[in-house]
Design a protein around this motif. Sequence first.
Motif, short mmCIF file in Angstrom:
data_model
loop_
_atom_site.label_atom_id
_atom_site.label_comp_id
_atom_site.label_asym_id
_atom_site.label_seq_id
_atom_site.Cartn_x
_atom_site.Cartn_y
_atom_site.Cartn_z
N ARG A 49 24.72 59.58 24.83
CA ARG A 49 25.90 58.92 24.26
C ARG A 49 27.07 58.97 25.23
N SER A 50 27.29 60.10 25.87
CA SER A 50 28.37 60.18 26.86
C SER A 50 28.03 59.35 28.08
N LEU A 51 26.74 59.28 28.41
CA LEU A 51 26.29 58.44 29.53
C LEU A 51 26.57 56.97 29.22
N LYS A 52 26.30 56.57 28.01
CA LYS A 52 26.55 55.20 27.58
C LYS A 52 28.05 54.87 27.69
N ARG A 53 28.89 55.81 27.27
CA ARG A 53 30.34 55.58 27.36
C ARG A 53 30.78 55.44 28.81
N ARG A 54 30.25 56.30 29.68
CA ARG A 54 30.62 56.23 31.10
C ARG A 54 30.23 54.87 31.69
N ILE A 55 29.03 54.41 31.37
CA ILE A 55 28.56 53.13 31.88
C ILE A 55 29.45 52.00 31.37
N GLU A 56 29.74 52.02 30.08
CA GLU A 56 30.54 50.95 29.49
C GLU A 56 31.96 50.93 30.03
N GLN A 57 32.47 52.08 30.42
CA GLN A 57 33.81 52.13 31.02
C GLN A 57 33.82 51.60 32.45
N ALA A 58 32.71 51.81 33.17
CA ALA A 58 32.66 51.42 34.58
C ALA A 58 32.31 49.96 34.80
N VAL A 59 31.53 49.37 33.90
CA VAL A 59 31.01 48.01 34.13
C VAL A 59 32.12 46.95 34.25
N PRO A 60 33.16 46.94 33.40
CA PRO A 60 34.18 45.89 33.56
C PRO A 60 34.82 45.87 34.95
N GLY A 61 35.07 47.04 35.53
CA GLY A 61 35.63 47.08 36.88
C GLY A 61 34.68 46.50 37.91
N LEU A 62 33.39 46.79 37.76
CA LEU A 62 32.39 46.23 38.67
C LEU A 62 32.29 44.72 38.50
N GLN A 63 32.39 44.25 37.27
CA GLN A 63 32.34 42.80 37.04
C GLN A 63 33.55 42.10 37.65
N ALA A 64 34.70 42.75 37.59
CA ALA A 64 35.90 42.18 38.23
C ALA A 64 35.70 42.10 39.74
N ARG A 65 35.09 43.12 40.34
CA ARG A 65 34.77 43.08 41.77
C ARG A 65 33.79 41.97 42.09
N SER A 66 32.81 41.77 41.20
CA SER A 66 31.82 40.71 41.41
C SER A 66 32.49 39.33 41.36
N ARG A 67 33.40 39.13 40.41
CA ARG A 67 34.11 37.85 40.33
C ARG A 67 34.95 37.60 41.57
N ARG A 68 35.38 38.67 42.22
CA ARG A 68 36.21 38.53 43.41
C ARG A 68 35.48 37.76 44.52
N THR A 69 34.17 37.93 44.62
CA THR A 69 33.40 37.18 45.62
C THR A 69 33.55 35.69 45.39
N HIS A 70 33.47 35.26 44.14
CA HIS A 70 33.61 33.84 43.80
C HIS A 70 35.03 33.35 44.10
N GLU A 71 36.01 34.20 43.81
CA GLU A 71 37.41 33.81 44.07
C GLU A 71 37.64 33.60 45.56
N LEU A 72 37.11 34.50 46.38
CA LEU A 72 37.28 34.38 47.83
C LEU A 72 36.55 33.14 48.35
N LEU A 73 35.36 32.89 47.83
CA LEU A 73 34.61 31.70 48.25
C LEU A 73 35.38 30.43 47.89
N THR A 74 35.96 30.39 46.69
CA THR A 74 36.72 29.22 46.26
C THR A 74 37.93 28.99 47.18
N GLN A 75 38.58 30.08 47.59
CA GLN A 75 39.72 29.94 48.51
C GLN A 75 39.29 29.29 49.82
N ILE A 76 38.14 29.69 50.34
CA ILE A 76 37.63 29.10 51.59
C ILE A 76 37.34 27.62 51.41
N LEU A 77 36.70 27.25 50.30
CA LEU A 77 36.36 25.86 50.06
C LEU A 77 37.63 25.01 49.92
#
Length: 258
Positions: A228-256
């Motif tokens: 249960r604590s492991l699940k909470r840790r994962i759920e807390q960390a994933v949104p930040g990782l998803q924001a980092r992942s979206r950053r790749t798309h943002e940078l690519l869009t800037q280049i285009l």
Amino acid sequence: FAVGAGRLNEPLVQQAVRETLSKFALLTVRERSARHVLEAAGVDKEILITADPALLLQSEPFPSEALERENLQGERRLVGMSVREPGSAAPDISEVKYHGLLADAADFMVDRFDAEVVLVPMERQVLDVQHSHAVVSKMLRPQRATVLKGEYSPGQILTLMRRFEFAVGMRLHFLIFAALQGTPFVALPYASKVEGFLEDLGMQMPPLQLVNAGRLIAHIDQCWDRRRSLKRRIEQAVPGLQARSRRTHELLTQILRH
């Protein structure tokens, strides 16, 4: 585009990487270790750390008839597992060793958690199915394990992950899918990309080469008790990782747009 990097030890390989990557307008990697490897190889471009694109994957309905065909319906406790061939990413891993290691772990989870083990071949074209069956063949309780038979889209596999109460895996994207669904898991880090993902989640696990059956089973047992604590840790960390992942798309869009 959010690449990984590893084992760039040969001078000719390092030179090829330097010369090739110097031509790119943008260079992003999915983990810190990949940036360190490229910098050590002499890449002098700016290297930005984003995250794996799979973190933005959307789930798709898993066919109800497939649940019946795979014998996954009902209220049984399911534990997911993922194995892989050693390959170039893990040339030092002994197949015999890790097949036996995972078979022991699967038997333990069958007895300790009263669970059914479902092995999920993430990359069927590179022998994941064969290696999954090899693990089952070494189990003492093979009747309590099944290898996923059908071919499903990544979004469908992501949906299937919700049915697992726990997971043990080697493949990076199996672990990413578990994290996206908040499924507590134990990873077997065979490569730096898996270690990098665990680091981002704040989870620890020794490299596969340093793990024996007793140590792995003890770790699984401990993580199950803390799921249960492991699940909470994962759920807390994933949104930040998803924001980092979206950053790749943002940078690519800037280049285009330039």
